[in-house]
Design an enzyme around this catalytic site. Sequence first.
Site, PDB file in Angstrom:
ATOM      1  N   ASP A   9       0.853  -1.179   0.000  1.00 48.15           N
ATOM      2  CA  ASP A   9       0.000   0.000   0.000  1.00 48.15           C
ATOM      3  C   ASP A   9       0.899   1.243   0.000  1.00 48.15           C
ATOM      4  O   ASP A   9       2.100   1.165   0.296  1.00 48.15           O
ATOM      5  CB  ASP A   9      -0.884  -0.042   1.259  1.00 48.15           C
ATOM      6  N   ASP A  11      -0.417   5.185   0.873  1.00 47.21           N
ATOM      7  CA  ASP A  11      -0.754   6.176   1.901  1.00 47.21           C
ATOM      8  C   ASP A  11      -0.793   5.544   3.294  1.00 47.21           C
ATOM      9  O   ASP A  11      -1.539   4.605   3.545  1.00 47.21           O
ATOM     10  CB  ASP A  11      -2.106   6.824   1.600  1.00 47.21           C
ATOM     11  N   ASP A 215      -1.947  -0.550   5.963  1.00 48.40           N
ATOM     12  CA  ASP A 215      -2.335   0.037   7.254  1.00 48.40           C
ATOM     13  C   ASP A 215      -3.836   0.220   7.419  1.00 48.40           C
ATOM     14  O   ASP A 215      -4.306   0.561   8.508  1.00 48.40           O
ATOM     15  CB  ASP A 215      -1.669   1.407   7.427  1.00 48.40           C
TER      16      ASP A 215
END
Length: 273
Positions: A9, A11, A215
Amino acid sequence: MTSLLVFSDLDGTLLDHHTYSFEPALVALQSLKTLSIPCVINTSKTFHELISLRKELNHQDPFIVENGSAVYIPKQLSLVIDETLEECGDYWLKAFGPKRDKLIELTNDQKGHYTFTRFSDMTYQDLMSVTGLDEANAKMAMQREFTEPMLWTDSNLALSKLREHMAQFDIQIQKGGRFSHLMGKHCDKANAMLWLTEVYASQNDEKLITMALGDGENDIGMLSKADIPVVIRSPVHAPPEVPNRSDAWLTDAYGPEGWAQAIDLVLSKQGIM
């Protein structure tokens, strides 16, 4: 011989949640390049956003955009793929869902029932205000092809009701860090990761180990399907639970610093390389 394939991922993971910096991860990224380990970006960001970011990262590997809606494979990699893909400039494109226009059309009549603001309802200045992006990046973020993000300001119950309504059209809603994303039901970070893993696995007879780092809630599927799931600690929300994966790692550090620690730990473990 065992080889490693990394899916990440952006961001809040490879990029700092507040500053979008990837500096703490640069050394670990270089380690992957040196060892010829592909690092596949798997993000909610758009193709247009990734073109400039990939240059900054010196990223040469495939990338997955808009929460698993499509995979772009650089032609220069010469990967052998046993299906017909769409040609897109320097890339081969594998799409998993409908175009954005259909998503906008299907939600036009829902505006009176729920409170939300789609990207198509915003100006780039609105997006800058919500995200902290600069003008150039905000404009690129709005150039979507397969998804329509919404700033959801209604209740979780209302979101569940809209999910049920959209399901009849084979459309799902995935909740990300800042936005809820409308997309086709087969668009998913995990599906895209598994498809691309099969492509890599078919290139040779080596055992392939997948590592996924994320996250947010929209990373759970990807994390649950990886051999090595790594939850990156966030400064703004609790770590997502990865169902039935008691072996999931949780980093001590936040964002790109935690990302680098996880990569370094995997590379140092015996049997991976």
